[in-house]
Each structure stands twice: as structure tokens, then as C-alpha cells.
Write a protein that holds these residues in place. Structure first.
Motif, PDB file in Angstrom:
ATOM      1  N   SER A 171       0.837  -1.195   0.000  1.00 58.24           N
ATOM      2  CA  SER A 171       0.000   0.000   0.000  1.00 58.24           C
ATOM      3  C   SER A 171       0.876   1.250   0.000  1.00 58.24           C
ATOM      4  CB  SER A 171      -0.917   0.007   1.226  1.00 58.24           C
ATOM      5  OG  SER A 171      -0.165  -0.126   2.418  1.00 58.24           O
ATOM      6  N   LYS A 172       0.337   2.323  -0.489  1.00 54.21           N
ATOM      7  CA  LYS A 172       1.083   3.569  -0.584  1.00 54.21           C
ATOM      8  C   LYS A 172       1.141   4.236   0.786  1.00 54.21           C
ATOM      9  CE  LYS A 172       1.198   7.880  -3.224  1.00 54.21           C
ATOM     10  NZ  LYS A 172       0.502   8.682  -4.251  1.00 54.21           N
ATOM     11  N   LYS A 173       2.357   4.505   1.252  1.00 51.62           N
ATOM     12  CA  LYS A 173       2.535   5.077   2.587  1.00 51.62           C
ATOM     13  C   LYS A 173       2.341   6.594   2.532  1.00 51.62           C
ATOM     14  CE  LYS A 173       5.489   3.024   5.187  1.00 51.62           C
ATOM     15  NZ  LYS A 173       6.744   2.544   5.824  1.00 51.62           N
ATOM     16  N   PRO A 174       1.488   7.144   3.393  1.00 52.00           N
ATOM     17  CA  PRO A 174       1.231   8.593   3.365  1.00 52.00           C
ATOM     18  C   PRO A 174       2.482   9.408   3.697  1.00 52.00           C
ATOM     19  CG  PRO A 174      -0.426   7.433   4.675  1.00 52.00           C
ATOM     20  CD  PRO A 174       0.675   6.457   4.406  1.00 52.00           C
ATOM     21  N   ARG A 175       2.720  10.434   2.923  1.00 54.02           N
ATOM     22  CA  ARG A 175       3.824  11.345   3.174  1.00 54.02           C
ATOM     23  C   ARG A 175       3.364  12.506   4.071  1.00 54.02           C
ATOM     24  NH1 ARG A 175       6.490   7.324   1.243  1.00 54.02           N
ATOM     25  NH2 ARG A 175       8.090   7.688  -0.327  1.00 54.02           N
ATOM     26  N   LEU A 176       4.342  13.230   4.588  1.00 49.97           N
ATOM     27  CA  LEU A 176       4.012  14.442   5.326  1.00 49.97           C
ATOM     28  C   LEU A 176       3.160  15.365   4.460  1.00 49.97           C
ATOM     29  CD1 LEU A 176       7.526  15.096   6.868  1.00 49.97           C
ATOM     30  CD2 LEU A 176       5.425  15.027   8.232  1.00 49.97           C
ATOM     31  N   PRO A 177       2.244  16.129   5.060  1.00 49.45           N
ATOM     32  CA  PRO A 177       1.429  17.035   4.245  1.00 49.45           C
ATOM     33  C   PRO A 177       2.302  18.076   3.553  1.00 49.45           C
ATOM     34  CG  PRO A 177       1.140  17.485   6.599  1.00 49.45           C
ATOM     35  CD  PRO A 177       1.915  16.215   6.489  1.00 49.45           C
ATOM     36  N   MET A 178       1.884  18.470   2.379  1.00 47.17           N
ATOM     37  CA  MET A 178       2.667  19.429   1.588  1.00 47.17           C
ATOM     38  C   MET A 178       2.930  20.710   2.367  1.00 47.17           C
ATOM     39  SD  MET A 178       1.767  21.065  -2.137  1.00 47.17           S
ATOM     40  CE  MET A 178       2.634  22.530  -2.707  1.00 47.17           C
ATOM     41  N   LYS A 179       1.951  21.174   3.148  1.00 51.11           N
ATOM     42  CA  LYS A 179       2.117  22.441   3.874  1.00 51.11           C
ATOM     43  C   LYS A 179       3.204  22.341   4.947  1.00 51.11           C
ATOM     44  CE  LYS A 179      -1.790  21.283   6.909  1.00 51.11           C
ATOM     45  NZ  LYS A 179      -3.160  21.677   7.315  1.00 51.11           N
ATOM     46  N   HIS A 180       3.580  21.123   5.323  1.00 54.45           N
ATOM     47  CA  HIS A 180       4.665  20.954   6.293  1.00 54.45           C
ATOM     48  C   HIS A 180       6.026  20.917   5.598  1.00 54.45           C
ATOM     49  CE1 HIS A 180       6.029  19.858  10.357  1.00 54.45           C
ATOM     50  NE2 HIS A 180       6.947  19.134   9.747  1.00 54.45           N
ATOM     51  N   ILE A 181       6.043  20.503   4.351  1.00 51.87           N
ATOM     52  CA  ILE A 181       7.281  20.372   3.576  1.00 51.87           C
ATOM     53  C   ILE A 181       7.615  21.638   2.788  1.00 51.87           C
ATOM     54  CG2 ILE A 181       8.294  19.176   1.581  1.00 51.87           C
ATOM     55  CD1 ILE A 181       8.420  17.487   4.067  1.00 51.87           C
ATOM     56  N   TYR A 182       6.590  22.256   2.217  1.00 50.45           N
ATOM     57  CA  TYR A 182       6.798  23.381   1.304  1.00 50.45           C
ATOM     58  C   TYR A 182       6.647  24.710   2.033  1.00 50.45           C
ATOM     59  CZ  TYR A 182       6.110  26.559  -2.639  1.00 50.45           C
ATOM     60  OH  TYR A 182       6.226  27.590  -3.529  1.00 50.45           O
ATOM     61  N   HIS A 183       7.704  25.531   1.987  1.00 49.13           N
ATOM     62  CA  HIS A 183       7.705  26.850   2.606  1.00 49.13           C
ATOM     63  C   HIS A 183       7.855  27.898   1.506  1.00 49.13           C
ATOM     64  CE1 HIS A 183       8.817  24.967   6.595  1.00 49.13           C
ATOM     65  NE2 HIS A 183       9.240  24.042   5.735  1.00 49.13           N
ATOM     66  N   THR A 186      10.499  32.089   3.141  1.00 49.97           N
ATOM     67  CA  THR A 186      11.284  31.828   4.346  1.00 49.97           C
ATOM     68  C   THR A 186      10.765  30.571   5.036  1.00 49.97           C
ATOM     69  OG1 THR A 186       9.846  33.230   5.721  1.00 49.97           O
ATOM     70  CG2 THR A 186      11.797  34.269   4.742  1.00 49.97           C
ATOM     71  N   TYR A 187      11.595  30.007   5.878  1.00 47.99           N
ATOM     72  CA  TYR A 187      11.237  28.777   6.589  1.00 47.99           C
ATOM     73  C   TYR A 187      10.213  29.091   7.677  1.00 47.99           C
ATOM     74  CZ  TYR A 187      12.070  24.102   8.536  1.00 47.99           C
ATOM     75  OH  TYR A 187      11.929  22.802   8.954  1.00 47.99           O
ATOM     76  N   GLU A 188       9.095  28.399   7.666  1.00 49.76           N
ATOM     77  CA  GLU A 188       8.052  28.586   8.677  1.00 49.76           C
ATOM     78  C   GLU A 188       8.537  28.053  10.022  1.00 49.76           C
ATOM     79  OE1 GLU A 188       5.431  29.720  10.760  1.00 49.76           O
ATOM     80  OE2 GLU A 188       4.697  29.986   8.699  1.00 49.76           O
ATOM     81  N   GLN A 189       8.626  28.939  11.019  1.00 48.15           N
ATOM     82  CA  GLN A 189       9.135  28.526  12.320  1.00 48.15           C
ATOM     83  C   GLN A 189       8.121  28.692  13.450  1.00 48.15           C
ATOM     84  OE1 GLN A 189      13.299  29.483  13.244  1.00 48.15           O
ATOM     85  NE2 GLN A 189      13.462  30.416  11.221  1.00 48.15           N
ATOM     86  N   ASN A 190       6.852  28.726  13.107  1.00 43.10           N
ATOM     87  CA  ASN A 190       5.799  28.783  14.119  1.00 43.10           C
ATOM     88  C   ASN A 190       5.716  27.414  14.805  1.00 43.10           C
ATOM     89  OD1 ASN A 190       3.259  28.595  15.447  1.00 43.10           O
ATOM     90  ND2 ASN A 190       2.437  30.224  14.143  1.00 43.10           N
ATOM     91  N   GLN A 191       6.239  27.328  16.026  1.00 47.21           N
ATOM     92  CA  GLN A 191       6.312  26.043  16.729  1.00 47.21           C
ATOM     93  C   GLN A 191       4.943  25.428  16.963  1.00 47.21           C
ATOM     94  OE1 GLN A 191       8.410  23.802  18.349  1.00 47.21           O
ATOM     95  NE2 GLN A 191      10.240  24.599  17.342  1.00 47.21           N
ATOM     96  N   GLU A 192       3.955  26.234  17.272  1.00 47.58           N
ATOM     97  CA  GLU A 192       2.607  25.716  17.524  1.00 47.58           C
ATOM     98  C   GLU A 192       2.027  25.089  16.262  1.00 47.58           C
ATOM     99  OE1 GLU A 192      -1.786  27.241  19.121  1.00 47.58           O
ATOM    100  OE2 GLU A 192      -0.044  28.580  19.228  1.00 47.58           O
ATOM    101  N   LEU A 193       2.176  25.786  15.147  1.00 50.88           N
ATOM    102  CA  LEU A 193       1.697  25.267  13.870  1.00 50.88           C
ATOM    103  C   LEU A 193       2.456  24.004  13.492  1.00 50.88           C
ATOM    104  CD1 LEU A 193       0.017  25.509  11.277  1.00 50.88           C
ATOM    105  CD2 LEU A 193       1.788  27.037  10.375  1.00 50.88           C
ATOM    106  N   GLU A 196       1.196  21.128  15.488  1.00 47.31           N
ATOM    107  CA  GLU A 196      -0.149  20.749  15.040  1.00 47.31           C
ATOM    108  C   GLU A 196      -0.080  19.891  13.783  1.00 47.31           C
ATOM    109  OE1 GLU A 196      -2.434  24.256  14.465  1.00 47.31           O
ATOM    110  OE2 GLU A 196      -2.617  24.710  16.612  1.00 47.31           O
ATOM    111  N   GLN A 197       0.788  20.291  12.851  1.00 45.88           N
ATOM    112  CA  GLN A 197       0.940  19.540  11.610  1.00 45.88           C
ATOM    113  C   GLN A 197       1.478  18.136  11.884  1.00 45.88           C
ATOM    114  OE1 GLN A 197       3.492  22.172   9.426  1.00 45.88           O
ATOM    115  NE2 GLN A 197       1.802  23.381   8.587  1.00 45.88           N
ATOM    116  N   LEU A 198       2.441  18.026  12.785  1.00 45.36           N
ATOM    117  CA  LEU A 198       3.007  16.721  13.118  1.00 45.36           C
ATOM    118  C   LEU A 198       2.010  15.847  13.870  1.00 45.36           C
ATOM    119  CD1 LEU A 198       6.685  17.625  14.099  1.00 45.36           C
ATOM    120  CD2 LEU A 198       5.896  16.456  12.044  1.00 45.36           C
ATOM    121  N   GLU A 199       1.225  16.433  14.734  1.00 42.85           N
ATOM    122  CA  GLU A 199       0.191  15.669  15.454  1.00 42.85           C
ATOM    123  C   GLU A 199      -0.836  15.117  14.471  1.00 42.85           C
ATOM    124  OE1 GLU A 199       0.024  14.638  18.379  1.00 42.85           O
ATOM    125  OE2 GLU A 199       1.286  15.910  19.639  1.00 42.85           O
ATOM    126  N   SER A 200      -1.219  15.942  13.506  1.00 41.39           N
ATOM    127  CA  SER A 200      -2.174  15.500  12.492  1.00 41.39           C
ATOM    128  C   SER A 200      -1.590  14.363  11.657  1.00 41.39           C
ATOM    129  CB  SER A 200      -2.549  16.678  11.585  1.00 41.39           C
ATOM    130  OG  SER A 200      -3.411  16.267  10.544  1.00 41.39           O
TER     131      SER A 200
END
Length: 249
Positions: A171-183, A186-193, A196-200
């Protein structure tokens, strides 16, 4: 969406192959596709070793952690960072290029060139209906691998690529969401966000494993990564690379 993108997005690692060797034409097409990849300043700092000897494949499988698909496949490729030919080029031109070849920059070029070539090879193979699996396990003991493959100084086997006719698909293994990979910009450094993305993603991966194993496994991605990183594997690598007169400066 075109066929190339469909092939790329349909990727999954195949670990079970039919007892069917690749044809000479298939091997040639895969290698030529690898060679068509971009290369830094035309340096082409990689080589590919096709392993057909059954005993060598068996030993490589053992080194890689007794992975049977290293031994049993249609063809096994080993991708190497290679600055040996550039040493020879320097000798041919009667000029020392050692300082450059021993630099971290040229070491990185070798790694990047090999990775780009390998991914071209993987896509070419998958476009022909073949399955592939990258094998990083050969780095468990590169001293033995270099002896088996008889690689000279300034050549480092990086990983293998098992290719063949799939016996059983996965089966195809899900990758990290694009919004977590693509910046953007500048690099997104909002720790809360970020959390949240990693928890999801943890929920997605846990559900994936649970469905795949009928509830026998439900580990998260962050748990998996921390468990892997805690093992401190292959710590000999820096010394090994330097022994090959690479990454010294």
C-alpha cells in the motif's frame, strides 16, 4: 495529470519480486535514464555497479540486515559517489586536484549526483511496470561492501536499488502534508503550527498502520523517528569517508 506524474505519485517500495531477471534492454534503459539526470558542473561524480553474482548478492543481503529482496530480485544496482575518475583526469592533465577532491563541497556533489541519478533510474524502472526498493542497509558495513565490489579510493557505495517484476504490491505510505514540507520565501518557524501539523500526521500514520496490520500496529511517525534516531547507527561513517580521502576539508 500526465503519465510521468502518475508514475511518480504511484511510487511505493516493493519488497517481493518474481523470479525473473531484467533484460539487457531494460538495464540499459534504466542506466541511460540515470545518466540523463542533472549533474553539478558536468562532473558526473557517481558510478553504478550492477550486481549479478549470486554470492555477492547474498553477502550484500546479509550486510543489509538479511533483507531477502537484496538477494532475490530482477537486478541489483549499487549507486556510488565517485571522484576516482577525477583523480585520473588530474593525472592525465598533469595537475593535482587533490585539494578540491578532498573538500566537503565535492563530497556533497558526489552524494547529490548519485541521488539524482538513482531517482531517474527508479522512475524509469517504475514507468516500465517494474518495482523498486532503495537499500540503505549496505552502509551497515561499507568496509566489507568495498571489498566485495572492489571499489577504489574516492569511491563510496551509498545505497542499493533492488529492481524487478513485483510479486506482491504494497500500500502507498502517506507522506508528510505538503504544507509541512513546502515553505514560501522563508522557513516557517511557528512552533505551535509545526506541532499541530506533526500531530495530524501522527494520526494519519497511526491509522495507516492500524488498517494495514488489522490493529496490531499503530505507532506514530514522531515516535518511529525518535526510536530510530535513538539507536545511533553507523557512527563509523565519518572515519570511513575520510579513509577514502573524501570530505577532509
Amino acid at each position: 495529470m500526465n503519465n510521468v506524474i502518475e508514475t511518480i505519485l504511484n511510487h511505493r517500495s516493493i519488497r517481493s519480486f518474481e523470479d525473473q531477471l531484467l533484460t539487457a534492454e531494460q538495464i540499459e534503459a534504466i542506466v541511460e535514464s540515470a545518466q540523463a539526470a542533472s549533474t553539478s558542473s558536468y562532473i558526473q561524480a557517481y558510478s553504478i555497479i550492477g550486481v549479478t553474482d549470486k554470492e555477492i548478492k547474498k553477502k550484500l543481503a546479509e550486510i543489509a540486515g538479511n533483507q531477502s529482496y537484496v538477494e532475490n530480485n530482477g537486478h541489483f544496482f549499487v549507486f556510488c559517489a565517485d571522484l576516482y575518475r577525477h583523480t585520473v583526469a588530474g593525472e592525465m592533465e598533469d595537475q593535482s586536484v587533490d585539494t578540491s577532491l578532498e573538500s566537503t563541497e565535492k563530497f556533497m556533489v558526489g552524494l547529490i549526483d548519485a541521488a539524482l541519478a538513482a531517482q531517474n533510474a527508479a522512475i524509469a524502472a517504475e514507468s516500465m511496470g517494474l518495482g523498486i526498493c532503495y537499500i540503505g542497509g549496505i552502509r551497515n558495513n561499507l568496509n566489507e561492501v568495498t571489498e566485495l565490489l572492489k571499489t577504489p579510493e574516492r569511491v563510496i557505495p551509498l545505497f542499493g536499488l533492488a529492481v524487478g517484476v513485483p510479486k506482491k504490491s504494497s500500500s502507498k505510505k502517506p507522506r508528510l502534508p505538503m504544507k509541512h514540507i513546502y515553505h514560501e520565501n522563508t522557513y516557517e518557524q511557528n512552533q505551535e503550527l509545526y506541532r499541530e501539523q506533526l500531530e495530524s500526521y501522527n494520526d494519519t500514520i497511526s491509522n495507516y498502520y492500524s488498517e494495514r496490520t488489522a490493529g496490531k500496529r499503530n505507532d506514530t511517525w514522531t515516535g518511529q523517528m525518535v526510536g530510530m534516531l535513538d539507536k545511533k547507527s553507523r557512527l563509523y561513517m565519518k572515519e570511513f569517508v575520510e579513509s577514502k580521502k573524501m570530505n577532509l576539508r
